[in-house]
Design a protein around this motif. Sequence first.
Motif, PDB file in Angstrom:
ATOM      1  N   ARG A 123       0.828  -1.207   0.000  1.00  0.00           N
ATOM      2  CA  ARG A 123       0.000   0.000   0.000  1.00  0.00           C
ATOM      3  C   ARG A 123       0.864   1.259   0.000  1.00  0.00           C
ATOM      4  O   ARG A 123       0.563   2.225  -0.712  1.00  0.00           O
ATOM      5  CB  ARG A 123      -0.912  -0.007   1.223  1.00  0.00           C
ATOM      6  CG  ARG A 123      -1.755   1.251   1.373  1.00  0.00           C
ATOM      7  CD  ARG A 123      -2.580   1.227   2.643  1.00  0.00           C
ATOM      8  NE  ARG A 123      -3.289   2.479   2.805  1.00  0.00           N
ATOM      9  CZ  ARG A 123      -2.785   3.563   3.382  1.00  0.00           C
ATOM     10  NH1 ARG A 123      -1.538   3.538   3.873  1.00  0.00           N
ATOM     11  NH2 ARG A 123      -3.498   4.677   3.487  1.00  0.00           N
ATOM     12  N   THR A 155     -16.244  -3.327   6.550  1.00  0.00           N
ATOM     13  CA  THR A 155     -15.025  -3.083   5.785  1.00  0.00           C
ATOM     14  C   THR A 155     -15.249  -1.883   4.883  1.00  0.00           C
ATOM     15  O   THR A 155     -16.124  -1.912   4.012  1.00  0.00           O
ATOM     16  CB  THR A 155     -14.659  -4.311   4.935  1.00  0.00           C
ATOM     17  OG1 THR A 155     -14.484  -5.439   5.784  1.00  0.00           O
ATOM     18  CG2 THR A 155     -13.379  -4.058   4.151  1.00  0.00           C
ATOM     19  N   THR A 157     -13.663   0.416   2.061  1.00  0.00           N
ATOM     20  CA  THR A 157     -12.608   0.335   1.057  1.00  0.00           C
ATOM     21  C   THR A 157     -12.564   1.609   0.233  1.00  0.00           C
ATOM     22  O   THR A 157     -13.606   2.168  -0.111  1.00  0.00           O
ATOM     23  CB  THR A 157     -12.851  -0.862   0.126  1.00  0.00           C
ATOM     24  OG1 THR A 157     -13.126  -2.025   0.910  1.00  0.00           O
ATOM     25  CG2 THR A 157     -11.646  -1.121  -0.742  1.00  0.00           C
ATOM     26  N   ILE A 166      -6.698  -0.364  -4.997  1.00  0.00           N
ATOM     27  CA  ILE A 166      -7.201  -0.205  -3.636  1.00  0.00           C
ATOM     28  C   ILE A 166      -6.127   0.509  -2.820  1.00  0.00           C
ATOM     29  O   ILE A 166      -4.987   0.048  -2.736  1.00  0.00           O
ATOM     30  CB  ILE A 166      -7.532  -1.567  -3.002  1.00  0.00           C
ATOM     31  CG1 ILE A 166      -8.515  -2.347  -3.878  1.00  0.00           C
ATOM     32  CG2 ILE A 166      -8.093  -1.382  -1.602  1.00  0.00           C
ATOM     33  CD1 ILE A 166      -9.846  -1.683  -4.057  1.00  0.00           C
ATOM     34  N   VAL A 169      -7.988  -0.011   3.197  1.00  0.00           N
ATOM     35  CA  VAL A 169      -8.954  -0.993   3.689  1.00  0.00           C
ATOM     36  C   VAL A 169      -9.021  -0.834   5.199  1.00  0.00           C
ATOM     37  O   VAL A 169      -8.036  -1.084   5.899  1.00  0.00           O
ATOM     38  CB  VAL A 169      -8.557  -2.436   3.321  1.00  0.00           C
ATOM     39  CG1 VAL A 169      -9.582  -3.421   3.882  1.00  0.00           C
ATOM     40  CG2 VAL A 169      -8.436  -2.606   1.815  1.00  0.00           C
ATOM     41  N   THR A 192     -11.010   6.281   7.759  1.00  0.00           N
ATOM     42  CA  THR A 192     -10.408   6.266   6.425  1.00  0.00           C
ATOM     43  C   THR A 192     -10.050   7.668   5.960  1.00  0.00           C
ATOM     44  O   THR A 192      -8.935   7.929   5.492  1.00  0.00           O
ATOM     45  CB  THR A 192     -11.377   5.613   5.424  1.00  0.00           C
ATOM     46  OG1 THR A 192     -11.637   4.266   5.816  1.00  0.00           O
ATOM     47  CG2 THR A 192     -10.799   5.629   4.021  1.00  0.00           C
ATOM     48  N   GLN A 357     -15.758  -5.389  -3.923  1.00  0.00           N
ATOM     49  CA  GLN A 357     -16.564  -5.829  -2.786  1.00  0.00           C
ATOM     50  C   GLN A 357     -17.064  -7.252  -3.004  1.00  0.00           C
ATOM     51  O   GLN A 357     -17.130  -8.060  -2.069  1.00  0.00           O
ATOM     52  CB  GLN A 357     -17.767  -4.882  -2.594  1.00  0.00           C
ATOM     53  CG  GLN A 357     -17.411  -3.418  -2.398  1.00  0.00           C
ATOM     54  CD  GLN A 357     -16.944  -3.106  -0.986  1.00  0.00           C
ATOM     55  OE1 GLN A 357     -16.295  -3.917  -0.342  1.00  0.00           O
ATOM     56  NE2 GLN A 357     -17.259  -1.918  -0.506  1.00  0.00           N
ATOM     57  N   THR A 379      -9.673  -9.757   4.332  1.00  0.00           N
ATOM     58  CA  THR A 379      -9.983  -8.607   3.474  1.00  0.00           C
ATOM     59  C   THR A 379      -8.713  -8.016   2.868  1.00  0.00           C
ATOM     60  O   THR A 379      -8.722  -7.554   1.717  1.00  0.00           O
ATOM     61  CB  THR A 379     -10.733  -7.530   4.271  1.00  0.00           C
ATOM     62  OG1 THR A 379      -9.942  -7.125   5.407  1.00  0.00           O
ATOM     63  CG2 THR A 379     -12.072  -8.054   4.766  1.00  0.00           C
ATOM     64  N   ALA A 383      -7.566  -7.543  -1.101  1.00  0.00           N
ATOM     65  CA  ALA A 383      -7.012  -6.317  -1.681  1.00  0.00           C
ATOM     66  C   ALA A 383      -5.687  -6.591  -2.386  1.00  0.00           C
ATOM     67  O   ALA A 383      -5.418  -6.049  -3.471  1.00  0.00           O
ATOM     68  CB  ALA A 383      -6.828  -5.265  -0.589  1.00  0.00           C
TER      69      ALA A 383
END
Length: 514
Positions: A123, A155, A157, A166, A169, A192, A357, A379, A383
């Motif tokens: 990420r 979750t 996203t 992505i 998350v 987020t 999703q 999850t 991703a």
Amino acid sequence: MANFLQLPLSKCHYSDHSTGTYCDGHPPFHVKSRPRGTALIIEWFCPRGHKLWSWNSQPKLKYGMQGGDFMLSTNILLSGNNFSKIALLFRFMNIRMVTSKTFYSVQGTYCLKSIQQFWEEKRNAIIKKLQSKDRVVALADGRMDSPGHSAMCCTYTTMDLDTMDIISVVNVDKRWVGYKSGVMEKAAFIQTFDSLTKEVNIKEIVTDAHVQIAALMHPERGRYKDQAITHSLDVWHAAKNLTKKLHAVGMISGQKLILGWIKDIVNHFWYACQHTSTREEFMDVWKGVLHHVTGEHEWGFGRCFHAPLAENPDKELIPHGSAAHVALSRIVLNQRWLKDIEKLLTFRTTAELESFQNHILMYAGKRFAFSFGVYEARTLLAALDYNHHNHRPVHVNIKGQVSHKRVYNKKSQRYSVHTVKETKDYGYIPELQTRILEKRLSSAGGLPKRRSIQADDPRALGPLSGISPPPTAELVQTQQRRGQVVIITKSPLHFCGRKLHKCNFCFLQDLCDT
């Protein structure tokens, strides 16, 4: 087969150091085999019972853990499978399987943290690329871990619109928000948004029409009113909502004509959102559908923008002023539905995010229950899978043509076609497997006998229900099942007539003769 193997030994090599005696055992040696996990262990013994040799079908890791058992436990999680299903498969095939205790210990001790660290590294590489951009448009949406209103986790996203990668998350447990599943998406959005705005220059965020998120992004009263970030709504969700409304009124007697126009009305809505930039322009185009369905294509100061149509339309027109036309007008001109229409005129859609999703179901199905740490790891695996394979090329057949696949939609009753991409290679998995194995090899001990709950684990806050469970024995005594009659009396046991039972001095007249 093991009985036919010959050891290169002429006699037993056992010796007792305390007495100085030696074993004089000679071949043939006895062979014993026993399973351990998924491995087979073969041992050779002399006639006096001394073990001469041992062979294991799997290599051993540090502290005696078998390599095959460790990698099987690891890859069950990495592939998105469930232990119970794999164990049942092995049972049907009469193959030995690791125990559930071993699997959950390997998963919790070595896999979960490794997956989180691996995701953060991947990420951070994506975030670093986005930091050079002056304007980032983010798509965001929430997903509950189970259907209905009994969700345990949410979750949330976030996806970058340009690269479709992505970039965030976030998982929120119901116990963190006072056991209120209805506010989990709001809490996840705040977490987020607060994090992403510090990392990249977000200028626009696209969500569905969630009331709580709309309140947070309100330009005058919202939590983020001072950040000058445009809040757009997903056109796909709005079109889906419009379709539901049209279908509902079309099922009413006298309004069936609406059903034949649903696709055209929704397409007109997409067109109006794409080709207008203000509320006034949108309404001028959008209201034209009320004239079009009646066969009127020019009116007052307006007209339809389509090409000339055939004289005999393939759909039955809706008469002006009819019950169907009145019902359609109520939907088209509904002020509550149109109050946020400006947020749709940026013409953004979260369709790609909806695809992700759906992809999460491969790793964390809604019909399976997971602890929070395991659910979060699954999850993140989804991703990692999505980002790694997001930009893979399309598949070209032997004729040099791009491959396509047709899919039939039962709801719309028509076929659609999509491009087929190359098969996934899961090239990131070997690196992730190496990380997990290295963590095992560098550990200071074997598998823990008991798995302790970490401080950040929501299970430390108590049971998911919020109510401490009573003892099982108490439930067995107090629980009543349907059709089961329970008679509670304080009378002593005595023998009367037909059977030994409790009675309250002849209150059971049909059984008691006392």
